[in-house]
Design a protein around this motif. Structure first.
Motif, PDB file in Angstrom:
ATOM      1  N   ILE A  57       0.978  -1.621  -0.065  1.00  0.00           N
ATOM      2  CA  ILE A  57      -0.293   0.195   0.122  1.00  0.00           C
ATOM      3  C   ILE A  57       1.179   1.329   0.088  1.00  0.00           C
ATOM      4  O   ILE A  57       0.706   2.380  -0.771  1.00  0.00           O
ATOM      5  N   TYR A  94       1.681   4.047  -3.163  1.00  0.00           N
ATOM      6  CA  TYR A  94       1.228   5.360  -3.300  1.00  0.00           C
ATOM      7  C   TYR A  94       2.411   6.396  -3.572  1.00  0.00           C
ATOM      8  O   TYR A  94       2.217   7.195  -4.540  1.00  0.00           O
ATOM      9  N   ASP A 129       3.714   6.064  -7.205  1.00  0.00           N
ATOM     10  CA  ASP A 129       2.374   7.039  -7.694  1.00  0.00           C
ATOM     11  C   ASP A 129       2.397   8.109  -8.182  1.00  0.00           C
ATOM     12  O   ASP A 129       2.399   8.651  -8.965  1.00  0.00           O
ATOM     13  N   GLU A 139      -6.242   7.698  -0.908  1.00  0.00           N
ATOM     14  CA  GLU A 139      -4.850   7.154  -0.686  1.00  0.00           C
ATOM     15  C   GLU A 139      -3.924   7.899   0.817  1.00  0.00           C
ATOM     16  O   GLU A 139      -3.377   7.000   1.196  1.00  0.00           O
ATOM     17  N   SER A 141      -5.547   6.841   3.773  1.00  0.00           N
ATOM     18  CA  SER A 141      -5.657   5.401   4.039  1.00  0.00           C
ATOM     19  C   SER A 141      -4.525   4.806   4.310  1.00  0.00           C
ATOM     20  O   SER A 141      -3.859   4.188   5.371  1.00  0.00           O
ATOM     21  N   VAL A 142      -2.862   6.105   4.218  1.00  0.00           N
ATOM     22  CA  VAL A 142      -1.490   4.838   4.055  1.00  0.00           C
ATOM     23  C   VAL A 142      -1.213   5.144   5.319  1.00  0.00           C
ATOM     24  O   VAL A 142      -0.211   4.115   6.343  1.00  0.00           O
TER      25      VAL A 142
END
Length: 283
Positions: free
Chosen positions: A66, A70, A73, A268, A271-272
């Motif tokens: 995850i 991230y 990206d 994102e 959530s990280v």
């Protein structure tokens, strides 16, 4: 004759309107020039590959899909907005998370980059983290490592700097690596001010082109100072006055076309932290 004057006035008005529509702020951005460099581009690639292998033997690279996806990206978005004149087809930008709590990030020649878990956790929004990454990407794009070696007259000096970092890591684990990085930074300080300024300015330009607000990079200095008790991390310590950098980046931001709705709090980004939290005990 009257018809000619009428047409002339019409075209003059058309030109005036067209010029008014041109984003003049974007045209006034600071010009960044590639430093003199006597090394082939492939040399950057070779050095980056060599030392990324060594680094990943001694640094606790986080095995977490995850968080790694991230930063990949975010990194890809920034890299896609490097100005064309600074793009090197041979470079392979790659981003990984290091499971270390100190607020730090660093990049190697040719594109390998490492972002500490602590840097992600310290950021108040995605723009702050992206700002640090854009700064480091700028060092790579401008080939600062080999440019600095050109200034010093020998690539061995630059190898010695990286060796100090790796040597500290090998001798003392994460704490030793930090001590090594501090020693390396202090050793090369007199060479770095110009390049730090370039990385700040180009980093701001890349951020704006990628949809971020460069002021978040400036704000990250304050975030770091607040969370670090006023002590700058390794990636900032080569410059004596972060306040000057804060001001300079904000000045550059005023010259750029910054989105009225820049990227800040993404799904994102929210959530990280939970994923990172689960890895805390593994460092």
């Amino acid at each position: 004759m009257g018809e000619f004057c009428l047409k002339k006035k019409f075209y003059a008005s058309l030109v005036a309107v067209s010029m008014a529509l041109v984003p003049t702020l974007a045209l006034s951005q600071t010009t960044v020039n590639m430093p003199r460099n006597r090394y082939e581009v492939q040399r950057d690639v070779q050095i980056g590959q060599q030392y990324s292998t060594e680094i990943e033997k001694v640094f606790p690279v986080l095995n977490d899909r995850i968080s790694n996806d991230y930063v990949q990206d975010v990194g890809a978005r920034l890299v896609a907005n490097i100005p064309v004149r600074f793009r090197q087809p041979q470079f392979r930008y790659n981003f990984k998370v290091v499971n270390a709590s100190d607020i730090n990030a660093f990049a190697l020649p040719g594109g390998p980059m490492y972002v500490n878990r602590g840097m992600i956790e310290a950021a108040r929004n995605e723009g702050e983290m992206a700002g640090v990454m854009a700064h480091e990407i700028s060092h790579v794009a401008l080939r600062h490592a080999t440019a600095q070696a050109t200034k010093q007259g020998s690539w061995q000096n630059q190898l010695g700097t990286i060796g100090l970092i790796l040597g500290g890591a090998i001798l003392g684990g994460q704490a030793g690596a930090q001590a090594g990085a501090i020693a390396a930074t202090a050793w090369q300080t007199k060479y770095s001010r110009e390049y730090e300024t370039q990385a700040d300015i180009l980093g701001a330009q890349i951020m704006a082109a990628a949809g971020y607000d460069p002021r978040d990079l400036a704000n990250m200095f304050q975030t770091i100072a607040a969370q670090g008790g006023g002590r700058a991390p390794e990636w900032l310590s080569s410059h004596p006055d972060p306040g000057n950098r804060f001001q300079r980046i904000n000045q550059e931001a005023a010259r750029l076309r910054v989105s009225p709705e820049p990227i800040k709090i993404t799904r994102e980004f929210q959530s990280v932290p939970a994923s990172l939290q689960s890895k805390r005990g593994q460092s």
